[in-house]
Design a protein around this motif. Sequence first.
Motif, short mmCIF file in Angstrom:
data_model
loop_
_atom_site.label_atom_id
_atom_site.label_comp_id
_atom_site.label_asym_id
_atom_site.label_seq_id
_atom_site.Cartn_x
_atom_site.Cartn_y
_atom_site.Cartn_z
N UNK A 199 7.98 22.50 -7.97
CA UNK A 199 7.39 21.10 -7.52
C UNK A 199 6.42 20.63 -7.15
N UNK A 200 5.53 21.08 -6.54
CA UNK A 200 4.25 20.90 -5.92
C UNK A 200 3.29 19.82 -7.53
N UNK A 201 3.38 20.73 -8.52
CA UNK A 201 2.58 19.84 -9.82
C UNK A 201 3.85 18.63 -10.26
N UNK A 202 4.86 19.02 -10.39
CA UNK A 202 5.35 17.67 -10.50
C UNK A 202 4.63 16.19 -9.67
N UNK A 203 4.85 16.46 -8.13
CA UNK A 203 4.56 15.87 -6.82
C UNK A 203 2.59 15.67 -7.27
N UNK A 204 2.72 16.43 -7.65
CA UNK A 204 0.68 15.78 -7.83
C UNK A 204 1.03 15.15 -9.43
N UNK A 205 1.31 15.95 -10.34
CA UNK A 205 1.54 15.21 -11.65
C UNK A 205 1.63 13.67 -11.59
N UNK A 206 3.06 13.25 -10.96
CA UNK A 206 2.97 11.97 -11.07
C UNK A 206 2.07 10.89 -9.95
N UNK A 207 1.93 11.49 -8.64
CA UNK A 207 0.78 11.30 -7.71
C UNK A 207 -0.68 10.66 -8.63
N UNK A 208 -1.26 11.35 -9.10
CA UNK A 208 -2.64 10.88 -9.27
C UNK A 208 -2.25 10.00 -10.75
N UNK A 209 -0.69 10.17 -11.95
CA UNK A 209 -0.64 9.39 -12.61
C UNK A 209 -0.55 7.69 -12.12
N UNK B 277 0.79 -1.10 -0.13
CA UNK B 277 0.12 -0.05 -0.25
C UNK B 277 0.54 1.45 0.07
N UNK B 278 1.53 1.17 -1.19
CA UNK B 278 2.72 2.53 -1.68
C UNK B 278 2.41 3.88 -1.00
N UNK B 279 2.83 4.27 -0.29
CA UNK B 279 3.24 5.98 0.01
C UNK B 279 4.26 6.57 -0.75
N UNK B 280 3.20 7.70 -0.94
CA UNK B 280 4.32 8.18 -1.58
C UNK B 280 4.47 10.15 -0.51
N UNK B 281 5.66 10.56 -0.21
CA UNK B 281 6.09 11.01 0.90
C UNK B 281 5.58 12.78 0.49
N UNK B 282 5.46 13.69 0.44
CA UNK B 282 6.24 14.73 -0.47
C UNK B 282 6.17 15.78 1.17
N UNK B 283 7.52 16.01 1.32
CA UNK B 283 8.57 16.78 2.54
C UNK B 283 8.29 18.21 2.55
N UNK C 299 3.33 22.14 6.06
CA UNK C 299 3.34 23.54 5.49
C UNK C 299 2.99 23.08 3.72
N UNK C 300 2.91 21.66 2.92
CA UNK C 300 2.54 22.10 2.24
C UNK C 300 1.52 21.13 2.14
N UNK C 301 0.51 20.25 2.95
CA UNK C 301 -0.47 19.98 2.52
C UNK C 301 -1.66 20.18 1.82
N UNK C 302 -1.73 21.55 1.96
CA UNK C 302 -3.35 22.05 1.29
C UNK C 302 -3.11 22.39 -0.39
N UNK C 303 -2.10 22.98 0.11
CA UNK C 303 -1.23 23.19 -1.73
C UNK C 303 -1.59 22.21 -2.98
N UNK C 304 -0.91 21.15 -1.90
CA UNK C 304 -0.59 19.66 -2.39
C UNK C 304 -2.09 18.99 -3.00
N UNK C 305 -3.39 19.29 -2.17
CA UNK C 305 -4.39 18.75 -2.11
C UNK C 305 -5.04 19.24 -3.20
N UNK C 306 -5.31 20.35 -2.99
CA UNK C 306 -5.56 21.09 -4.52
C UNK C 306 -5.10 20.73 -5.68
N UNK C 307 -4.41 20.64 -6.34
CA UNK C 307 -3.15 19.52 -7.64
C UNK C 307 -3.39 18.36 -7.40
#
Length: 480
Positions: free
Chosen positions: A266-276, A252-258, A297-305
């Motif tokens: 950065x967040x665009x890239x992480x969101x793109x790869x997570x979604x894909x 149940x693999x995890x993606x960690x965004x620090x 610190x990045x949670x809200x912006x990441x969630x939206x993306x």
Amino acid sequence: MTTTHDFWLAGRRASGDADFEVHNSWDGRLVGRVSVPTAAQVEEALDAAVAALPVFAATPAHQRAAALDHVAKRLAERTEEIARLITAENGKPIKWARGEVGRAVSVFRWAAEEARRTNGETMRLDTDPGGVGRFAVVRKFPRGVVLGIAPFNFPLNLVAHKVAPAIAVGAPIILKPAPATPLSALVLGEILAETDLPAGSWSVLTVPNDRMPALVQDRRLPVISFTGSDKVGYQIMDSVPRKHTTLELGGNAAAVVLADWSSEADLDWAATRIAMFSNYQGGQSCISVQRVIADASVYDALVEKVVAKVKAQVTGDPNDDATDVGPLVDENAAKRVESWVEDAVAKGAKVLTGGSREGATYAPTVLAELPADAILAKAEVFGPVLSLHRVDGVDEAFAAVNDSPFGLQAGVFTHDLQTAFRAHRELEVGGVVIGDAPSYRADQMPYGGVKDSGVGREGVKYAMDDYTVEKVMVLTGLDL
């Protein structure tokens, strides 16, 4: 009239006295019928494999490498045909099916290269007085006939990961493909039949799952390579404790965004790869993203993306080049995912997008506030569902990754080299991917997990190690 596909018995076509149907999970159409070996034919294949063992083990490296090169070449030539077949039997979007064929080409190519350069080692033994005049030669030889049990989610490439290393080391293999997706393995049999591999060195037996225990127990098959669910995998291991067993199981693999992964890019890239990679095989991959663990610190912006990019995943006909997410392997699989999401919602989770089913297709889904007692919090969903989790700092993030019965791979989005090495050291997984989702796999690298994710490693060279045993020859009376 729909074709009935023969199986492969000791390198030749054969048919039994019964068959079963393979259906397309997108539209329900009949893709093909597959012949089932009789008990006598299974016995014949096993006897032929045992008889082939000394012959195959003694074949020159160039002969095995040439056969593997031929398979790689023919798979590449037939890419579109085989990709269409994978999509038909599995429901995988065609663009991902083409990628799977490409990876199988790579597996056979790597196996050919490894077959040529597997040399063993030598060692002088006069390091102590009693070893004067003695010299050792250490070589690897097949443990015996391999039973390869393959899953439905990568019906060609995970078959390749069983077959190619066996050929590379000269170990006969009995391959049992998944009953839901046997057609790709049978096409691979067509290509293997074009080579000059010894008779009996390989068989593709399309036996149903209820006949698998007899194969597992058979003493003529001392090596078992299984990819599938943790429940079945550990049942196999527990039933044959004296056999050499490799298990590639769930996750149940995890993606960690620090916190340092915070720029817009950065967040665009992480969101793109997570979604894909939460959706790329309908979530039917052991290393698809199931959990997203993000610093506060990045949670809200990441969630939206993430939500926006998951909504942008194109769901539909897997034969369409534009489709990102197709159906699951069958409607029962989709119903199970649906029930797990319903369980999570009933216990307090919030659906940010998705959460609906149509036939065998489950919509790409994002959950927040997933409670710890939900099935999805610990089990492998094997569907297009991810959950988002807010944490404070690296300590809490890594603890969350490790709070799982599984440990296959993890992705860590960070720019900090010290944190990367800490992740490699502390995360209880078989592989850590820095700056990307956990879903990356190169077919030559060691691949496998810890905890309930299994034992042993795939990756061509590492599977070859599992299929072989070191034998030492000591020469005496030598002037060194």
